[in-house]
Scaffold this active site. Structure first.
Site, PDB file in Angstrom:
ATOM      1  N   ASP A   4      47.797  38.721  38.420  1.00  0.00           N
ATOM      2  CA  ASP A   4      48.133  37.702  37.410  1.00  0.00           C
ATOM      3  C   ASP A   4      47.639  38.049  36.007  1.00  0.00           C
ATOM      4  OD1 ASP A   4      45.548  37.369  38.557  1.00  0.00           O
ATOM      5  OD2 ASP A   4      45.406  35.336  37.769  1.00  0.00           O
ATOM      6  N   GLU A  54      44.071  35.315  40.388  1.00  0.00           N
ATOM      7  CA  GLU A  54      42.613  35.484  40.329  1.00  0.00           C
ATOM      8  C   GLU A  54      42.000  34.624  39.236  1.00  0.00           C
ATOM      9  OE1 GLU A  54      38.747  36.339  39.472  1.00  0.00           O
ATOM     10  OE2 GLU A  54      40.270  36.873  37.990  1.00  0.00           O
ATOM     11  N   ARG A 108      27.264  48.428  42.190  1.00  0.00           N
ATOM     12  CA  ARG A 108      26.011  47.704  42.363  1.00  0.00           C
ATOM     13  C   ARG A 108      25.926  47.153  43.782  1.00  0.00           C
ATOM     14  NH1 ARG A 108      21.867  45.399  39.463  1.00  0.00           N
ATOM     15  NH2 ARG A 108      20.805  43.815  40.678  1.00  0.00           N
ATOM     16  N   HIS A 146      39.946  39.723  28.307  1.00  0.00           N
ATOM     17  CA  HIS A 146      40.227  38.351  27.837  1.00  0.00           C
ATOM     18  C   HIS A 146      40.294  38.275  26.305  1.00  0.00           C
ATOM     19  CE1 HIS A 146      39.359  35.979  31.764  1.00  0.00           C
ATOM     20  NE2 HIS A 146      39.588  37.242  32.050  1.00  0.00           N
TER      21      HIS A 146
HETATM   22 ZN   LIG Z   1      39.783  37.881  33.953  1.00  0.00          ZN
HETATM   23 ZN   LIG Z   2      40.045  40.162  36.170  1.00  0.00          ZN
END
Ligand SMILES: [Zn+2]
Ligand SMILES: [Zn+2]
Length: 395
Positions: A82, A140, A181, A367
């Site tokens: 997405d 997600e 990690r 983002h």
């Molecule tokens: Zn994201």
């Molecule tokens: Zn992501």
């Protein structure tokens, strides 16, 4: 040697993987609306001669690549599909043609990489034992998270994978490198919606009012003690308020004030306790000052714990594939990921794919409207993931 075969296939398919990524980048779809994306993924898989696939959670796809002795062991690989509601500001030939929608979290990269993995593994399926389950998941970026819906739709059954591996782009890491990690890695994330109710009126007549602005101010200060006094110093926690809305004026006290915030931590028991503390503190302050409060905790994704064993094996395999200097140890990351739902069911390893290239000016964070990647990351994104899956099947 299988590793070298995978490397040369990843190199051979690189152009196609990049072109798939560009197609996906130009045609982004929002969470749970990935209809064309899913159709594109299915068409690509079919063009590779892969037919064993099934829809899950409407726009999700699960694919089985069976090697010799397919029932021996199953390992799952996950890619999310997405995009985000962001207006792209990059001036590139593959710029989003859907206004206000953008692959700004690299899920186009994850989907294209997983398609590359499918093509690579399908070529060499007579050279490994077991089954690789590829999970192309929707949504997600949006609660309740595509991962939780895929699990409800039985993606982790029939066959049940022994473990799951996911990768995510990381613009802080230079292209050519990856990061791992073991153990606690990413936070749970809950959204807080608080409405403080009082009694508004003229700002010059406080004796007739119950001032929700003052109550909200006390509340924000008092809630800081949840992290500073109630949380164990050994457990990372963060409580932030990013929005406060009091629609009064210099001389008008409003009837109510709205506050929004986020609470994140890395421990499920403490998370539940903290929710209780916050509601109790907020209610006490509101009532003590003559008002009331509606405190909504909208629960987001759980915290993400990488299996130390699976992650240890994957990190070793990555060193084998990329060289020690290209495999980094990651710090805790207080963002959230719905991959965490898988890790609550089975062993998981969520690692980072470096995509940064300062020389090319590719430095923007995920983002953001200028996020992009160095596409040389895609050859590693596909090849390494295929190698990690086979390494895990053989372990
Ligand atoms: Zn994201
Ligand atoms: Zn992501």
């Amino acid at each position: 040697m299988l590793k070298n075969r995978i490397k040369s296939l990843a190199q051979e398919f690189k152009t196609e993987i990049i072109s798939n990524r560009r197609h996906l980048h130009a045609h982004p779809e929002l969470s749970f609306q990935e209809h064309n994306t899913a159709a594109f993924v299915e068409a690509q898989l079919q063009s590779y001669g892969i037919s064993e696939m099934e829809r899950k959670a409407e726009t999700g796809i699960v694919v089985l690549i069976k090697g010799k002795n397919p029932d021996k062991k199953t390992v799952a690989l996950r890619g999310d599909m997405d995009a985000l509601p962001i207006v792209e500001q990059n001036d590139v030939p593959y710029k989003s043609i859907h206004p206000g929608v953008m692959h700004a979290c690299g899920h186009d990269v994850h989907t294209a990489s997983l398609l590359g993995v499918a093509k690579i593994l399908n070529e060499i399926k007579d050279q490994f034992e077991g089954t690789v389950k590829l999970i192309f998941q929707p949504g997600e970026e949006l609660i309740p998270g595509g991962a939780s819906l895929m699990i409800k739709d039985k993606v982790l059954e029939n066959p049940k994978p022994s473990g799951i591996i996911g990768q995510h782009v990381m613009p802080l890491i230079p292209v050519g490198k990856v990061g791992f990690r073991k153990g606690m890695y990413m936070a749970s994330a809950d959204e807080l919606y608080i409405t403080v109710k009082g009694k508004g009126g003229h700002g010059a007549m406080p004796e007739t009012l119950v001032d929700p602005v003052l109550i909200a101010a006390h509340m924000i200060v008092a809630l800081q003690q949840v992290v500073s006094r109630n949380a164990s110093p050994k457990t990372p926690s963060v409580l932030s308020f990013g929005r406060i809305e009091a629609l009064g004026a210099t001389n008008i006290i409003p009837n109510e004030v709205k506050i929004q915030g986020t609470f994140r931590t890395l421990d499920e028991a403490w998370r539940a306790k903290a929710h209780g503390h916050m509601v109790k503190i907020a209610t006490g302050i509101a009532e003590g000052m003559g008002g009331t409060v509606d405190f909504e905790v909208r629960k987001g994704y759980p915290f993400l714990k990488n299996s130390p064993e699976l992650t240890g094996r994957a990190q070793k395999a990555a060193i084998d594939y990329l060289g020690e200097e290209n495999v980094l140890d990651l710090d805790i990351w207080m963002a959230a990921e719905d991959f965490s739902y898988y890790t609550q069911e089975i062993d998981g390893c969520f690692y980072r794919l470096g995509t940064r290239n300062e020389a090319k000016g590719i430095v923007s964070g995920v983002h953001t409207p200028t996020f992009d990647i160095d596409e040389n990351a895609l050859e590693i994104g596909a090849g390494l993931m295929a190698w990690l899956a086979l390494n895990e099947l053989a372990s």
